[in-house]
Design an enzyme around this catalytic site. Sequence first.
Site, PDB file in Angstrom:
ATOM      1  N   CYS A   1      42.822  45.436  49.628  1.00 47.06           N
ATOM      2  CA  CYS A   1      43.936  45.370  50.577  1.00 47.06           C
ATOM      3  C   CYS A   1      43.919  44.014  51.265  1.00 47.06           C
ATOM      4  O   CYS A   1      42.874  43.423  51.489  1.00 47.06           O
ATOM      5  CB  CYS A   1      43.911  46.440  51.650  1.00 47.06           C
ATOM      6  SG  CYS A   1      43.949  48.107  51.003  1.00 47.06           S
TER       7      CYS A   1
ATOM      8  N   ARG B   1      44.563  40.877  46.271  1.00 53.02           N
ATOM      9  CA  ARG B   1      43.646  41.841  46.881  1.00 53.02           C
ATOM     10  C   ARG B   1      44.111  43.282  46.693  1.00 53.02           C
ATOM     11  O   ARG B   1      43.380  44.228  47.015  1.00 53.02           O
ATOM     12  CB  ARG B   1      43.508  41.555  48.368  1.00 53.02           C
ATOM     13  CG  ARG B   1      42.891  40.210  48.682  1.00 53.02           C
ATOM     14  CD  ARG B   1      42.736  40.040  50.158  1.00 53.02           C
ATOM     15  NE  ARG B   1      41.840  41.018  50.722  1.00 53.02           N
ATOM     16  CZ  ARG B   1      40.522  40.891  50.812  1.00 53.02           C
ATOM     17  NH1 ARG B   1      39.949  39.792  50.390  1.00 53.02           N
ATOM     18  NH2 ARG B   1      39.786  41.839  51.334  1.00 53.02           N
TER      19      ARG B   1
ATOM     20  N   TRP C   1      45.694  48.297  48.115  1.00 53.73           N
ATOM     21  CA  TRP C   1      45.013  48.803  46.910  1.00 53.73           C
ATOM     22  C   TRP C   1      44.507  50.186  47.294  1.00 53.73           C
ATOM     23  O   TRP C   1      43.648  50.321  48.152  1.00 53.73           O
ATOM     24  CB  TRP C   1      43.862  47.878  46.540  1.00 53.73           C
ATOM     25  CG  TRP C   1      43.194  48.250  45.251  1.00 53.73           C
ATOM     26  CD1 TRP C   1      43.574  47.898  43.992  1.00 53.73           C
ATOM     27  CD2 TRP C   1      42.003  49.031  45.105  1.00 53.73           C
ATOM     28  NE1 TRP C   1      42.703  48.427  43.076  1.00 53.73           N
ATOM     29  CE2 TRP C   1      41.741  49.121  43.725  1.00 53.73           C
ATOM     30  CE3 TRP C   1      41.159  49.668  45.998  1.00 53.73           C
ATOM     31  CZ2 TRP C   1      40.654  49.816  43.223  1.00 53.73           C
ATOM     32  CZ3 TRP C   1      40.075  50.375  45.498  1.00 53.73           C
ATOM     33  CH2 TRP C   1      39.825  50.437  44.111  1.00 53.73           C
TER      34      TRP C   1
ATOM     35  N   ASN D   1      42.232  47.417  56.321  1.00 54.17           N
ATOM     36  CA  ASN D   1      41.575  47.195  55.035  1.00 54.17           C
ATOM     37  C   ASN D   1      40.187  47.807  55.137  1.00 54.17           C
ATOM     38  O   ASN D   1      39.485  47.535  56.103  1.00 54.17           O
ATOM     39  CB  ASN D   1      41.493  45.683  54.777  1.00 54.17           C
ATOM     40  CG  ASN D   1      40.525  45.332  53.672  1.00 54.17           C
ATOM     41  OD1 ASN D   1      40.315  46.103  52.753  1.00 54.17           O
ATOM     42  ND2 ASN D   1      39.932  44.160  53.757  1.00 54.17           N
ATOM     43  N   GLY D   2      39.815  48.651  54.182  1.00 52.87           N
ATOM     44  CA  GLY D   2      38.488  49.276  54.223  1.00 52.87           C
ATOM     45  C   GLY D   2      38.607  50.785  54.121  1.00 52.87           C
ATOM     46  O   GLY D   2      39.609  51.299  53.623  1.00 52.87           O
TER      47      GLY D   2
ATOM     48  N   GLU E   1      30.627  39.509  29.044  1.00 50.86           N
ATOM     49  CA  GLU E   1      31.712  38.911  29.825  1.00 50.86           C
ATOM     50  C   GLU E   1      32.984  38.761  28.974  1.00 50.86           C
ATOM     51  O   GLU E   1      34.097  39.020  29.439  1.00 50.86           O
ATOM     52  CB  GLU E   1      31.249  37.545  30.379  1.00 50.86           C
ATOM     53  CG  GLU E   1      32.302  36.729  31.106  1.00 50.86           C
ATOM     54  CD  GLU E   1      32.947  37.442  32.287  1.00 50.86           C
ATOM     55  OE1 GLU E   1      32.461  38.491  32.722  1.00 50.86           O
ATOM     56  OE2 GLU E   1      33.991  36.942  32.753  1.00 50.86           O
TER      57      GLU E   1
ATOM     58  N   LYS F   1      36.441  40.551  30.068  1.00 59.81           N
ATOM     59  CA  LYS F   1      37.695  39.818  30.278  1.00 59.81           C
ATOM     60  C   LYS F   1      38.783  40.382  29.378  1.00 59.81           C
ATOM     61  O   LYS F   1      39.915  40.578  29.799  1.00 59.81           O
ATOM     62  CB  LYS F   1      37.443  38.330  29.955  1.00 59.81           C
ATOM     63  CG  LYS F   1      38.213  37.368  30.741  1.00 59.81           C
ATOM     64  CD  LYS F   1      37.673  37.042  32.118  1.00 59.81           C
ATOM     65  CE  LYS F   1      36.981  38.141  32.844  1.00 59.81           C
ATOM     66  NZ  LYS F   1      36.323  37.818  34.048  1.00 59.81           N
TER      67      LYS F   1
ATOM     68  N   GLU G   1      39.898  43.976  30.544  1.00 58.42           N
ATOM     69  CA  GLU G   1      40.555  44.102  31.855  1.00 58.42           C
ATOM     70  C   GLU G   1      41.982  43.583  31.856  1.00 58.42           C
ATOM     71  O   GLU G   1      42.810  44.095  32.601  1.00 58.42           O
ATOM     72  CB  GLU G   1      39.705  43.500  32.983  1.00 58.42           C
ATOM     73  CG  GLU G   1      39.815  42.035  33.215  1.00 58.42           C
ATOM     74  CD  GLU G   1      38.937  41.537  34.362  1.00 58.42           C
ATOM     75  OE1 GLU G   1      38.181  40.585  34.145  1.00 58.42           O
ATOM     76  OE2 GLU G   1      39.018  42.079  35.465  1.00 58.42           O
TER      77      GLU G   1
ATOM     78  N   HIS H   1      21.433  49.934  16.168  1.00 53.44           N
ATOM     79  CA  HIS H   1      20.948  51.125  16.872  1.00 53.44           C
ATOM     80  C   HIS H   1      22.094  51.999  17.366  1.00 53.44           C
ATOM     81  O   HIS H   1      21.906  52.786  18.283  1.00 53.44           O
ATOM     82  CB  HIS H   1      20.030  50.707  18.024  1.00 53.44           C
ATOM     83  CG  HIS H   1      18.848  49.925  17.547  1.00 53.44           C
ATOM     84  ND1 HIS H   1      17.704  50.515  17.064  1.00 53.44           N
ATOM     85  CD2 HIS H   1      18.669  48.588  17.407  1.00 53.44           C
ATOM     86  CE1 HIS H   1      16.860  49.581  16.673  1.00 53.44           C
ATOM     87  NE2 HIS H   1      17.419  48.394  16.862  1.00 53.44           N
TER      88      HIS H   1
ATOM     89  N   LYS I   1      41.208  42.025  43.156  1.00 53.29           N
ATOM     90  CA  LYS I   1      40.280  40.897  43.078  1.00 53.29           C
ATOM     91  C   LYS I   1      38.986  41.159  43.836  1.00 53.29           C
ATOM     92  O   LYS I   1      37.912  40.864  43.355  1.00 53.29           O
ATOM     93  CB  LYS I   1      40.983  39.665  43.652  1.00 53.29           C
ATOM     94  CG  LYS I   1      40.142  38.403  43.655  1.00 53.29           C
ATOM     95  CD  LYS I   1      40.138  37.782  42.290  1.00 53.29           C
ATOM     96  CE  LYS I   1      39.269  36.549  42.199  1.00 53.29           C
ATOM     97  NZ  LYS I   1      38.826  36.362  40.806  1.00 53.29           N
TER      98      LYS I   1
HETATM   99  C1  F6R Z   1      36.209  40.555  36.527  1.00 57.89           C
HETATM  100  C2  F6R Z   1      36.088  40.476  37.972  1.00 57.89           C
HETATM  101  C3  F6R Z   1      35.208  41.465  38.670  1.00 57.89           C
HETATM  102  C4  F6R Z   1      34.339  40.738  39.704  1.00 57.89           C
HETATM  103  C5  F6R Z   1      33.507  41.739  40.494  1.00 57.89           C
HETATM  104  C6  F6R Z   1      32.589  41.068  41.488  1.00 57.89           C
HETATM  105  O1  F6R Z   1      37.053  39.575  36.030  1.00 57.89           O
HETATM  106  O2  F6R Z   1      36.667  39.643  38.600  1.00 57.89           O
HETATM  107  O3  F6R Z   1      34.412  42.153  37.766  1.00 57.89           O
HETATM  108  O4  F6R Z   1      33.520  39.837  39.040  1.00 57.89           O
HETATM  109  O5  F6R Z   1      34.364  42.608  41.186  1.00 57.89           O
HETATM  110  O6  F6R Z   1      33.295  40.280  42.396  1.00 57.89           O
HETATM  111  P1  F6R Z   1      32.569  39.173  43.263  1.00 57.89           P
HETATM  112  O7  F6R Z   1      32.097  38.124  42.349  1.00 57.89           O
HETATM  113  O8  F6R Z   1      33.626  38.680  44.202  1.00 57.89           O
HETATM  114  O9  F6R Z   1      31.435  39.845  43.958  1.00 57.89           O
END
Ligand code: F6R
Length: 605
Positions: free
Chosen positions: A2, A27, A74, A100-101, A479, A483, A486, A502, A600
């Site tokens: 949020c 956010r 969010w 927010n929270g 990773e 990517k 997502e 395995h 994010k």
């Molecule tokens: C993936 C992504 C998330 C963040 C994760 C941690 O593309 O962005 O998996 O990496 O939520 O976020 P931070 O790095 O802000 O702690």
Amino acid sequence: MCGITVRVGDGSAVPDLLSGLENLEYRGYDSAGIALQNGTGIDVVKSEGKIDRLHEALDGKELHGAVGIGHTRWSTHGPPTDENAHPHTDCTGKVAVVHNGIIENYRKLREELAADGHVFTSETDTEVIPHLIESHLATGADFGSAFREAVDRLEGSYAVAAIAAGTDAVYATRNGSPLVLGQDTDRYFLASDVPAFLEQTDEVVYLQDGDVVRVTETGYRVTDTAGTVVDREVETVDWNAEDVGKAGYEHFMRKEIHEQPTALRQTIRGRIDSFGGDVDLEGFPPGTFTGIDRVHLVAMGTSMHAAMYAAALLTENGVDAEAYLSGEYAVSPPPADSNTLVIAVTQSGETADTLGAIRGIQGTNVRTLALTNVVGSSITRECDDSLYIRAGPEIGVAATKSFSSQVVTLAMLTQRLVKDITGTSVENAGSLLEAVSQIPGDVQQILDNSTAAAIAEKYLDSDAFFFLGRNTCYAVALEGALKFKEITYEHAEGFAASELKHGPLALVTENTPVFVLFTGEDDHKIISNAKEVQARGAPVIAVASDTSSEAIAQADDVLSIPRTHPKMSGVLGNVQLQLVAYHAAKELGREIDKPRNLAKSVTVE
Ligand code: F6R
């Protein structure tokens, strides 16, 4: 999660609130709304959906007011609907709140308030706040006291801002969720994150947990939980407004992928003496980590993959190092003592799980270090020390440039840790650091020549996408898959190449392309894995430099990377995988910067 925006000043608050919300949409983007103090009452306009929907809802409405609050959501409590969108109001419509929270005790508060006759119109936890304020105002309390007393009843993590009819003051507070104040010559802002108001001002005050701020057109006052005035430093952020725009790119993700050479230059600047084979990390001179004998890295998501990359580097150089998901570390922390260093790796510095992991060891004598992108973020206050990755603002939900900058910062930190802990240098330290200093140019070469778009198109109709790597590139395989899944919503999985036989091999068919990361070191082992999947009909896309000539000859397709130190090849290979994911998602017409169900900054556990 949020995003909160607040604007107090001369003239209409609407344009500043809307631009703040647009800048914070990363956010959360389930619903959005604003509330304005119109002189006699409060006007609220809100809508389910992205900010465009809020613009439509505002169309034709004549809103006046120089003081306003805004929110982009969010969902945590209640689905994304108009009713659940913030701001939320009390029964009289004279108090409006954004939050927010998570309010953990909201059920109890709601039952109590409902028993007193308060009528709720949403399913959110937030709505208890305006009703609590209302009930204190009804006893004759002024707005400030009513706000404080309401907040005193809340349990959980929150950043809250409120306005009330008949007063031009905004009250706001935080506890475990970010809130920053911006001051311009004629306006004040509050927001969950600096990009909200960076177009207006770069002068900021990072509020701390328990701070209550009162903002009016003529100034602001910060007090602590006891009501005593506290002095909070005004800082100038070194990000600029262009950094948070799209600069002509169609998506933030694409822009941020292309920003990597610049970001990496910033990350490295002044920190490497490759001739001397050493690093010069501000605040971390030689000997900083003497006495440490164990390193734990805690992180989530992409940051976890950077942490795993670093753990592999450290382990290989004789340091007892392990990467843990912070959410797991928080609930079952492994043994740690005064000789343990815990490094919290987090782009935003606000990830609840990572903050939880660090809070769980507070009060012990374990040393903590925040490795983050955001100066002044919560993690920097929770940890003993901070080291910044200097990647600049990252807006796209998919982390890209922050991963590269995290790995490179951790590779430099590894040098210091290995020397301090083992008394020796990282193996071939000079050539590793030389490779690190070449990384920005190497990434540029990839961006200029990548064939990722064609590869993405060629394999778009596949059933699933697999990624294989070993050692540091195991983290990159994970990773690459993260990517891909997502932003494309396709099935993608990363595996350690050694794990293939395995179980995962059962998934491999001629319709599951396998991206294989080669480092130029011990390639023969992973070449046999590539052969195994090819024998089951799967096409292999080698991510490799020309040092891996045998791998390239064996592969069906190649994503080429420049020659580099084997331990840095993962950073380069990852850029190719970012591009593949981006182009596949674009072909599929996905919402690349705001993938479904994600946000994010994950500020709830
Ligand atoms: C993936 C992504 C998330 C963040 C994760 C941690 O593309 O962005 O998996 O990496 O939520 O976020 P931070 O790095 O802000 O702690």
